[in-house]
Design a protein around this motif. Structure first.
Motif, PDB file in Angstrom:
ATOM      1  N   TRP A  29       3.379  13.963  -7.064  1.00 30.94           N
ATOM      2  CA  TRP A  29       4.480  13.580  -7.954  1.00 30.94           C
ATOM      3  C   TRP A  29       5.816  13.618  -7.238  1.00 30.94           C
ATOM      4  O   TRP A  29       6.761  12.945  -7.642  1.00 30.94           O
ATOM      5  CB  TRP A  29       4.518  14.463  -9.205  1.00 30.94           C
ATOM      6  CG  TRP A  29       4.938  15.879  -8.976  1.00 30.94           C
ATOM      7  CD1 TRP A  29       4.126  16.954  -8.773  1.00 30.94           C
ATOM      8  CD2 TRP A  29       6.272  16.383  -8.924  1.00 30.94           C
ATOM      9  NE1 TRP A  29       4.877  18.090  -8.605  1.00 30.94           N
ATOM     10  CE2 TRP A  29       6.205  17.764  -8.687  1.00 30.94           C
ATOM     11  CE3 TRP A  29       7.527  15.802  -9.067  1.00 30.94           C
ATOM     12  CZ2 TRP A  29       7.323  18.573  -8.572  1.00 30.94           C
ATOM     13  CZ3 TRP A  29       8.650  16.611  -8.954  1.00 30.94           C
ATOM     14  CH2 TRP A  29       8.538  17.975  -8.714  1.00 30.94           C
ATOM     15  N   TRP A  52       1.299   0.538 -16.163  1.00 32.43           N
ATOM     16  CA  TRP A  52       0.290   1.318 -16.879  1.00 32.43           C
ATOM     17  C   TRP A  52       0.803   1.740 -18.255  1.00 32.43           C
ATOM     18  O   TRP A  52       0.054   1.735 -19.233  1.00 32.43           O
ATOM     19  CB  TRP A  52      -0.075   2.545 -16.035  1.00 32.43           C
ATOM     20  CG  TRP A  52      -1.032   3.475 -16.696  1.00 32.43           C
ATOM     21  CD1 TRP A  52      -2.394   3.380 -16.730  1.00 32.43           C
ATOM     22  CD2 TRP A  52      -0.695   4.660 -17.432  1.00 32.43           C
ATOM     23  NE1 TRP A  52      -2.917   4.438 -17.442  1.00 32.43           N
ATOM     24  CE2 TRP A  52      -1.894   5.229 -17.874  1.00 32.43           C
ATOM     25  CE3 TRP A  52       0.504   5.283 -17.746  1.00 32.43           C
ATOM     26  CZ2 TRP A  52      -1.936   6.400 -18.615  1.00 32.43           C
ATOM     27  CZ3 TRP A  52       0.467   6.454 -18.489  1.00 32.43           C
ATOM     28  CH2 TRP A  52      -0.746   6.998 -18.917  1.00 32.43           C
ATOM     29  N   PRO A 104       6.355   9.663  -4.907  1.00 37.99           N
ATOM     30  CA  PRO A 104       5.774   8.379  -5.305  1.00 37.99           C
ATOM     31  C   PRO A 104       6.432   7.247  -4.521  1.00 37.99           C
ATOM     32  O   PRO A 104       7.626   7.303  -4.227  1.00 37.99           O
ATOM     33  CB  PRO A 104       6.116   8.277  -6.790  1.00 37.99           C
ATOM     34  CG  PRO A 104       7.399   9.023  -6.902  1.00 37.99           C
ATOM     35  CD  PRO A 104       7.274  10.165  -5.921  1.00 37.99           C
ATOM     36  N   LEU A 153      -1.788  11.125  -6.939  1.00 37.28           N
ATOM     37  CA  LEU A 153      -0.507  10.946  -6.266  1.00 37.28           C
ATOM     38  C   LEU A 153       0.232  12.274  -6.246  1.00 37.28           C
ATOM     39  O   LEU A 153       0.117  13.053  -7.187  1.00 37.28           O
ATOM     40  CB  LEU A 153       0.361   9.930  -7.022  1.00 37.28           C
ATOM     41  CG  LEU A 153      -0.186   8.531  -7.219  1.00 37.28           C
ATOM     42  CD1 LEU A 153       0.721   7.746  -8.150  1.00 37.28           C
ATOM     43  CD2 LEU A 153      -0.302   7.832  -5.882  1.00 37.28           C
ATOM     44  N   ARG A 161      -4.041   9.542 -10.828  1.00 37.53           N
ATOM     45  CA  ARG A 161      -4.068   8.593  -9.699  1.00 37.53           C
ATOM     46  C   ARG A 161      -4.107   9.289  -8.350  1.00 37.53           C
ATOM     47  O   ARG A 161      -4.046   8.634  -7.322  1.00 37.53           O
ATOM     48  CB  ARG A 161      -2.843   7.684  -9.755  1.00 37.53           C
ATOM     49  CG  ARG A 161      -2.756   6.821 -10.978  1.00 37.53           C
ATOM     50  CD  ARG A 161      -3.809   5.744 -10.925  1.00 37.53           C
ATOM     51  NE  ARG A 161      -3.897   5.044 -12.188  1.00 37.53           N
ATOM     52  CZ  ARG A 161      -3.785   3.748 -12.322  1.00 37.53           C
ATOM     53  NH1 ARG A 161      -3.580   2.988 -11.292  1.00 37.53           N
ATOM     54  NH2 ARG A 161      -3.898   3.204 -13.516  1.00 37.53           N
ATOM     55  N   GLY A 221       3.527   0.701 -10.634  1.00 40.35           N
ATOM     56  CA  GLY A 221       2.224   0.853 -11.288  1.00 40.35           C
ATOM     57  C   GLY A 221       2.308   1.718 -12.531  1.00 40.35           C
ATOM     58  O   GLY A 221       1.651   1.446 -13.544  1.00 40.35           O
ATOM     59  N   LEU A 222       3.132   2.761 -12.480  1.00 41.84           N
ATOM     60  CA  LEU A 222       3.337   3.610 -13.660  1.00 41.84           C
ATOM     61  C   LEU A 222       3.935   2.794 -14.797  1.00 41.84           C
ATOM     62  O   LEU A 222       3.458   2.871 -15.933  1.00 41.84           O
ATOM     63  CB  LEU A 222       4.250   4.790 -13.319  1.00 41.84           C
ATOM     64  CG  LEU A 222       4.752   5.627 -14.496  1.00 41.84           C
ATOM     65  CD1 LEU A 222       3.595   6.273 -15.248  1.00 41.84           C
ATOM     66  CD2 LEU A 222       5.744   6.676 -14.023  1.00 41.84           C
ATOM     67  N   TYR A 240       4.243  11.647 -16.967  1.00 44.29           N
ATOM     68  CA  TYR A 240       4.373  11.283 -15.558  1.00 44.29           C
ATOM     69  C   TYR A 240       3.488  12.168 -14.676  1.00 44.29           C
ATOM     70  O   TYR A 240       2.767  11.666 -13.809  1.00 44.29           O
ATOM     71  CB  TYR A 240       5.843  11.389 -15.119  1.00 44.29           C
ATOM     72  CG  TYR A 240       6.026  11.284 -13.628  1.00 44.29           C
ATOM     73  CD1 TYR A 240       5.744  10.101 -12.958  1.00 44.29           C
ATOM     74  CD2 TYR A 240       6.479  12.370 -12.885  1.00 44.29           C
ATOM     75  CE1 TYR A 240       5.904  10.012 -11.582  1.00 44.29           C
ATOM     76  CE2 TYR A 240       6.649  12.274 -11.521  1.00 44.29           C
ATOM     77  CZ  TYR A 240       6.362  11.097 -10.869  1.00 44.29           C
ATOM     78  OH  TYR A 240       6.515  11.003  -9.508  1.00 44.29           O
ATOM     79  N   TYR A 298      -0.129  11.224 -15.140  1.00 47.53           N
ATOM     80  CA  TYR A 298      -0.415   9.962 -14.457  1.00 47.53           C
ATOM     81  C   TYR A 298      -0.595  10.202 -12.959  1.00 47.53           C
ATOM     82  O   TYR A 298      -1.540   9.683 -12.350  1.00 47.53           O
ATOM     83  CB  TYR A 298       0.712   8.964 -14.706  1.00 47.53           C
ATOM     84  CG  TYR A 298       0.574   7.685 -13.913  1.00 47.53           C
ATOM     85  CD1 TYR A 298      -0.239   6.649 -14.361  1.00 47.53           C
ATOM     86  CD2 TYR A 298       1.242   7.514 -12.708  1.00 47.53           C
ATOM     87  CE1 TYR A 298      -0.379   5.481 -13.634  1.00 47.53           C
ATOM     88  CE2 TYR A 298       1.112   6.352 -11.975  1.00 47.53           C
ATOM     89  CZ  TYR A 298       0.302   5.340 -12.431  1.00 47.53           C
ATOM     90  OH  TYR A 298       0.162   4.179 -11.701  1.00 47.53           O
ATOM     91  N   CYS A 299       0.288  11.000 -12.372  1.00 47.21           N
ATOM     92  CA  CYS A 299       0.201  11.273 -10.934  1.00 47.21           C
ATOM     93  C   CYS A 299      -1.097  11.996 -10.598  1.00 47.21           C
ATOM     94  O   CYS A 299      -1.757  11.660  -9.608  1.00 47.21           O
ATOM     95  CB  CYS A 299       1.402  12.090 -10.470  1.00 47.21           C
ATOM     96  SG  CYS A 299       2.926  11.141 -10.391  1.00 47.21           S
ATOM     97  N   THR A 309      12.679   9.414  -1.577  1.00 46.64           N
ATOM     98  CA  THR A 309      12.085   9.074  -2.874  1.00 46.64           C
ATOM     99  C   THR A 309      13.160   8.652  -3.865  1.00 46.64           C
ATOM    100  O   THR A 309      13.015   7.645  -4.558  1.00 46.64           O
ATOM    101  CB  THR A 309      11.292  10.271  -3.436  1.00 46.64           C
ATOM    102  OG1 THR A 309      10.229  10.574  -2.537  1.00 46.64           O
ATOM    103  CG2 THR A 309      10.718   9.955  -4.810  1.00 46.64           C
ATOM    104  N   ASP A 337       3.875   2.766  -6.502  1.00 45.85           N
ATOM    105  CA  ASP A 337       3.357   3.776  -7.443  1.00 45.85           C
ATOM    106  C   ASP A 337       4.193   3.798  -8.718  1.00 45.85           C
ATOM    107  O   ASP A 337       3.656   3.862  -9.828  1.00 45.85           O
ATOM    108  CB  ASP A 337       3.360   5.164  -6.809  1.00 45.85           C
ATOM    109  CG  ASP A 337       2.459   5.241  -5.583  1.00 45.85           C
ATOM    110  OD1 ASP A 337       1.409   4.578  -5.578  1.00 45.85           O
ATOM    111  OD2 ASP A 337       2.821   5.968  -4.639  1.00 45.85           O
TER     112      ASP A 337
END
Length: 164
Positions: free
Chosen positions: A72, A86, A75, A70, A68, A82-83, A61, A64-65, A136, A79
């Motif tokens: 963490w 992905w 998100p 992002l 991209r 999208g994770l 994770y 990935y952030c 979040t 987002d």
């Protein structure tokens, strides 16, 4: 994707106890929030295998952030969606020391859901410690209304409390 964060097995030189940690792949600096989350798993009595699996999923994770660009901690809903997409659509990198002639493997939807479950737990843990805003974690669940209540469920006056 080159992993920006990886899991490492840390062995205490004093006690010999094995712990799993998440580190930055370039500098080997500990990722403090992920390490605290993993320590909380140990404190709750989770097995070392759970700790190892969760460490890898949190590292995935965080990588990935970073990939991209992002934060963490914050998100958005898209987002996180999208994770999940992905996770299913991106081939799993070969294991250490393996070359790519073997068939390309993809994660199943079940595996993606398992990763998303750990991400949700990690974000909720962060919210409890003030690292992640409550807005979040509000994305991770929504109230549900019970149509029929289980036996013994107190739905209060006029059945007003059917929300879980």
């Amino acid at each position: 994707m080159d992993a920006d964060f990886v899991t490492e097995r840390a062995v205490s030189p004093v006690t010999g106890l094995v712990r799993w940690v998440v580190v930055d792949a370039d500098s080997f600096d500990l990722q403090p929030e992920a390490v605290a989350f993993l320590a909380s798993l140990r404190a709750r009595g989770c097995s070392p295998n759970t700790e190892r699996a969760y460490a890898g999923r949190v590292a995935l994770y965080l990588s990935y952030c970073r990939m991209r660009r992002l934060d963490w901690r914050t998100p958005g809903f898209l987002d996180l969606a999208g994770l999940q997409r992905w996770l299913v659509e991106t081939p799993v990198p070969p294991g250490a020391g393996r070359v790519r002639p073997s068939p390309v493997r993809y994660r199943s939807r079940g595996t993606a859901n398992a990763v998303m479950t750990v991400v949700g737990e990690f974000l909720r843990f962060g919210a409890a410690h003030g690292w992640v805003p409550a807005s979040t974690t509000a994305l991770l669940s929504q109230p549900k209304l019970l149509r029929f209540t289980p036996p013994g469920f107190d739905s209060e006056e006029s059945g007003q409390q059917h929300q879980v």
